[in-house]
Design an enzyme around this catalytic site. Structure first.
Site, PDB file in Angstrom:
ATOM      1  N   ASP A   1      53.245  23.503  10.103  1.00 13.64           N
ATOM      2  CA  ASP A   1      52.515  23.917   8.818  1.00 13.64           C
ATOM      3  C   ASP A   1      53.098  25.061   8.201  1.00 13.64           C
ATOM      4  OD1 ASP A   1      49.907  24.821   7.209  1.00 13.64           O
ATOM      5  OD2 ASP A   1      49.217  22.791   8.230  1.00 13.64           O
TER       6      ASP A   1
ATOM      7  N   ARG B   1      45.592  32.832  -4.193  1.00 14.40           N
ATOM      8  CA  ARG B   1      45.751  33.020  -2.716  1.00 14.40           C
ATOM      9  C   ARG B   1      46.855  34.440  -2.804  1.00 14.40           C
ATOM     10  NH1 ARG B   1      47.848  29.160   1.769  1.00 14.40           N
ATOM     11  NH2 ARG B   1      46.899  30.249   3.557  1.00 14.40           N
TER      12      ARG B   1
ATOM     13  N   LYS C   1      52.721  17.119   4.562  1.00 12.34           N
ATOM     14  CA  LYS C   1      51.358  17.815   4.403  1.00 12.34           C
ATOM     15  C   LYS C   1      51.629  18.362   3.028  1.00 12.34           C
ATOM     16  CE  LYS C   1      47.870  20.855   5.842  1.00 12.34           C
ATOM     17  NZ  LYS C   1      47.261  21.726   7.026  1.00 12.34           N
TER      18      LYS C   1
ATOM     19  N   ASP D   1      50.462  20.604   0.153  1.00 10.55           N
ATOM     20  CA  ASP D   1      49.319  21.353   0.163  1.00 10.55           C
ATOM     21  C   ASP D   1      49.283  22.014  -1.457  1.00 10.55           C
ATOM     22  OD1 ASP D   1      47.007  23.049   0.721  1.00 10.55           O
ATOM     23  OD2 ASP D   1      48.180  23.860   2.432  1.00 10.55           O
TER      24      ASP D   1
ATOM     25  N   CYS E   1      46.604  17.933   0.785  1.00 10.38           N
ATOM     26  CA  CYS E   1      45.764  19.055   1.315  1.00 10.38           C
ATOM     27  C   CYS E   1      45.435  19.984  -0.071  1.00 10.38           C
ATOM     28  CB  CYS E   1      46.442  19.543   2.293  1.00 10.38           C
ATOM     29  SG  CYS E   1      45.358  21.079   2.914  1.00 10.38           S
TER      30      CYS E   1
ATOM     31  N   ASP F   1      39.253  22.765   5.151  1.00  9.51           N
ATOM     32  CA  ASP F   1      39.549  23.800   6.075  1.00  9.51           C
ATOM     33  C   ASP F   1      38.516  24.180   6.965  1.00  9.51           C
ATOM     34  OD1 ASP F   1      42.182  24.235   5.275  1.00  9.51           O
ATOM     35  OD2 ASP F   1      41.653  25.730   4.128  1.00  9.51           O
TER      36      ASP F   1
HETATM   37  C1  DGJ Z   1      45.513  25.376   3.263  1.00 10.49           C
HETATM   38  C2  DGJ Z   1      45.268  24.163   4.276  1.00 10.49           C
HETATM   39  O1  DGJ Z   1      43.931  23.509   3.859  1.00 10.49           O
HETATM   40  C3  DGJ Z   1      45.491  24.532   5.799  1.00 10.49           C
HETATM   41  O2  DGJ Z   1      45.495  23.554   6.537  1.00 10.49           O
HETATM   42  C4  DGJ Z   1      46.840  25.250   5.976  1.00 10.49           C
HETATM   43  O3  DGJ Z   1      47.951  24.369   5.734  1.00 10.49           O
HETATM   44  C5  DGJ Z   1      47.132  26.319   4.883  1.00 10.49           C
HETATM   45  N1  DGJ Z   1      46.850  26.002   3.455  1.00 10.49           N
HETATM   46  C6  DGJ Z   1      48.573  27.013   5.001  1.00 10.49           C
HETATM   47  O4  DGJ Z   1      48.722  27.843   4.106  1.00 10.49           O
END
Ligand code: DGJ
Length: 747
Positions: free
Chosen positions: A367, A447, A483, A485, A533, A555
């Site tokens: 991740d 963020r 993944k 995001d 994500c 999350d």
């Molecule tokens: C948000 C995601 O939903 C989490 O699973 C993880 O990947 C974080 N971001 C990482 O910054």
């Protein structure tokens, strides 16, 4: 085979799917396009009886209206504005003088096999053998504008898709301020409106509301389809439940701003509109230019929400996602986010992989936190954009990590966030103009207090984003999973790339740019599994599923909370698209302590994964997860590719929740039940199963039996389909956080 028929004398179009019909008529003199019918499949005889040729029989006759209110009550297929219909219009156009009235009227049509693509937009697909399309061209002679309505009817699923293309033929430009992709007028019965709402860590909760007079809606103006509201709405008849009653479902195939609205008017009829949110939408169309609005999926079920869901799941598998994983079983993976957060290195990851492998896990996903050179990604306030390996954490690079994982028999996946940049990054130092920004205004950060979105309207940025994936997969073809995001909304509504007079195009151009990047990735790397994500579940949308295979549900990994979120999500996404991971106890988001068996049983109902740190697991956790993974693999085909039946809703306060999957042959099923609350003298309802063959007998095997415990009293018994579906079975859910997973096999 033809799904679409034109009745020339009646001037009526009939679109058929396996169980539904949709009728559109041209009102003879005025050439309005009227909506006649959408519901259970009807015959040609019904159509002729409905039409009573020569009248406009689709004006509801019970309303005693005069001519002046004719347009205000007429069921329109694509309503305009300013000519007598005071309900929400589907389109708003202003010419250079600011005139806003307009009503496009029928000009011509064509019907053909297959389905056209929508350039620059995500869309469902279908071959000439799978569907048929009706194109109706409407024209507004005063504005010199054409509006083409596209309807596709599928032969194998009860879905009709609609989209719209507007072309300006006049010398002067016009300005579109609203182009909805669909409008549907229905007689108001006692429908309730079903929508999904939520927030970060509380995604896709179910809400029902009575439809009152006036307008009620859900929408997003965040530049994304959002955690908060969802581009989906259903109209559910008063008596409808999971397996009975009438339901209309609408889903927008777009991941940007949207509005889904239901209006009840003075004559008690309903108008549903769905499309790009008109707020901040102003699109200049010069002569010869065309604007295409994204697609909406429409489905009708006279067998309740369950059939709506199964139709939408079939649509996902057959006509929405394009990767080979559409009908392939998906791996059980471990993701190190909750196990380590940013605090990891090669050794820690490999230790996780080794332990995970022992319990049957098939893939390690690394991740956030693996990148950054000048600014290392050690917390969430820096480095996005600097996609180089952090050599302090991974001194031997990705290659070494991937190969070692591979040697240990475990596949590798990686996290990226290509649309984002932190102000603390080398990318921002080099290309400050690549971040979205409003001239003359301070930057707004998300963020980490430093995160922004890149200006994805800009082709250089698009190349950069494609390059992130291309570099990773080019150098490391063993990467099997990404993944992707997205942790920030579109906060700064300004682009240095788009000219001043096109700033109002940002929301649209952002998504067009994103789609271009995703198209390129999918064309070059069709086999890689990609997760959408969105800072949790903020990007679950049909608008991304042509490119992504699955999404992170939330999350919030608290198993009890997940039951509610998974329930809502399952209304339109199949289990193989729903990433569900077993996590730690106390849970990291809620602090709740939940037994490991319950945590496993909840995660097993979708695409199973783990967030646990193996080195911190108790012996019991280790044994139970290994058992869960072993048993999951033995029924994974039914769970991931089967037909979902929701049996007892967690929202109904019955103390339990239950669902099941069956395969197409009705020979195999997997059943889940969870205790939602626990008190003395509690009445636990029997659960009636669904989707089985009443004439077959089914043998029960309990899966994921509690470590050190005995299988429940149902294990090894045989029941007839009739009994299972009519009388139901007692639940072995005596204790707090009890749960059970049963396999049923026809004998
Ligand atoms: C948000 C995601 O939903 C989490 O699973 C993880 O990947 C974080 N971001 C990482 O910054």
């Amino acid at each position: 085979m033809g799904a679409i028929h034109y009745y020339e004398k009646e001037r009526v179009f009939k679109l058929d799917t396996p169980h539904t019909s949709y009728l559109i008529g041209i009102v003879d003199e005025e050439k309005f396009l009227g909506h006649i019918y959408y519901g259970a499949k009807i015959t040609d005889y019904d159509v002729r009886a409905l039409m009573r040729t020569g009248e406009a029989p689709f004006v509801p006759s019970q309303n005693n209206r005069d001519r002046s209110s004719f347009l205000d009550a007429f069921p329109m297929e694509y309503p305009g504005h300013g000519v007598g219909d005071y309900r929400e219009s589907a389109i708003s156009v202003s010419d250079k003088n600011g005139n806003t009235a307009g009503q496009p009227l029928y000009r011509e049509h064509k019907i053909y096999a297959g389905k056209p693509g929508l350039p620059g937009l995500p869309a469902t697909f279908g071959s000439e053998e799978e569907c048929e399309t009706l194109e109706i061209v409407l024209a507004d002679e005063v504005l010199d504008l054409t509006v083409t309505l596209y309807y596709t009817a599928f032969y194998d699923v009860d879905v009709i898709t609609r989209s719209v293309r507007v072309t300006n033929h006049a010398k002067e430009p016009v300005y579109l301020t609203k182009v909805f992709s669909t409008a549907l007028d229905l007689d108001a019965e006692d429908y309730r409106m079903l929508t999904l709402h939520g927030s970060w860590a509380r995604e896709r909760q179910i809400e029902y509301r009575q439809i009152g007079y006036g307008k009620q809606s859900v929408g997003s103006c965040r530049g994304e389809s959002s955690h908060q509201e969802h581009p989906f709405v259903a109209l559910v008849s008063a008596n409808a439940g999971q397996e009975q009653g009438r339901v209309y479902g609408f889903h927008f195939v777009y991941s940007g701003n949207f509005l889904a609205q239901v209006e009840k008017n003075q004559f008690d009829s309903l108008r549903v509109v769905l499309g790009i949110h008109p707020q901040d939408f102003k699109w200049e169309l010069k002569q010869g230019e065309t604007f295409t609005a994204p697609e909406v999926v429409l489905t009708y079920s006279d067998a309740g929400l369950g059939r709506m869901t199964r139709t939408l799941h079939d649509l996902y598998r057959k006509h929405l996602i394009r990767s080979p994983y559409k009908d392939r079983e998906r791996p059980v993976l471990i993701n190190n986010w909750e196990a380590t957060y940013f605090d990891f290195d090669t050794e820690k990851l490999l230790a996780i992989a080794r332990e995970a492998k022992k319990s049957g896990i098939e893939m390690l996903v690394m991740d956030d936190g693996w990148f950054g050179d000048k600014y290392r990604r050690v917390q969430d306030n820096s480095s996005l954009g600097d996609w180089v390996v952090d050599r302090k954490k991974l001194p031997n690079g990705l290659e070494n990590l991937i190969q070692t994982a591979d040697r240990n028999g475990i596949k590798f996946g990686i996290w990226i966030e290509p649309e984002a940049v932190n102000s603390k990054s080398e990318l921002f130092e080099k290309h400050p103009d690549w971040a979205l920004q409003v001239k003359g205004r301070p930057l707004q950060y998300g963020r980490g207090g430093t995160q922004m979105l890149l200006d994805v309207c800009n082709p250089e940025v698009q190349d950069f984003m494609f390059g992130i994936v291309d570099n990773l997969l080019g150098k490391h073809p063993q990467i099997a999973y990404i993944k992707w995001d997205a942790n920030v909304e579109l906060k700064n509504y300004g682009s240095t790339y788009l000219p001043q007079d096109k700033q109002s195009h940002i929301y649209i151009e952002y998504h067009r740019g994103l789609n271009k990047v995703l198209e390129r990735i999918r064309a070059k790397y069709p086999d890689v599994l990609i997760q959408a994500c969105g800072g949790g579940g903020g990007r679950a949308s049909y608008g991304v599923l042509p490119y992504f295979d699955e999404f992170w549900v939330s999350d919030n990994t608290d198993a009890l909370q997940r039951i509610y979120m998974q329930w809502g999500t399952s209304y339109f996404y199949p289990s193989n698209a729903m990433a569900q991971h077993i996590s730690a106890s106390p849970n990291h988001q809620t602090g709740r302590i939940i037994p490991i068996k319950f945590r496993c049983d909840v995660a097993m109902s979708g695409r199973l994964g783990m967030e646990l740190q193996p080195s911190k697991m108790t012996k019991e956790e280790y044994q139970q997860t290994a058992q869960a993974i072993k048993d999951y693999k033995s029924v994974r085909d039914v769970i991931q590719l089967g037909n979902l039946y929701r049996l007892v809703s967690p929202y109904d306060d019955k103390g339990i929740a239950s669902l099941m999957y069956t395969d197409d042959t009705e020979n195999k099923a997997v059943f889940f039940a969870y205790k939602m609350e626990h008190f003395n003298n509690q009445v636990i309802p029997r659960v009636c199963l669904r989707g089985l063959d009443p004439s077959k007998n089914y043998r029960v095997r309990e899966l994921n039996v509690k470590t050190g415990g005995q299988p429940c009293f149902l294990n090894g018994k045989t029941f007839s389909g009739t009994l299972l579906m009519n009388t139901g079975i007692e639940m072995p859910l005596g204790s707090d956080y009890a749960s059970c997973v049963l396999e049923l096999t026809a004998e």
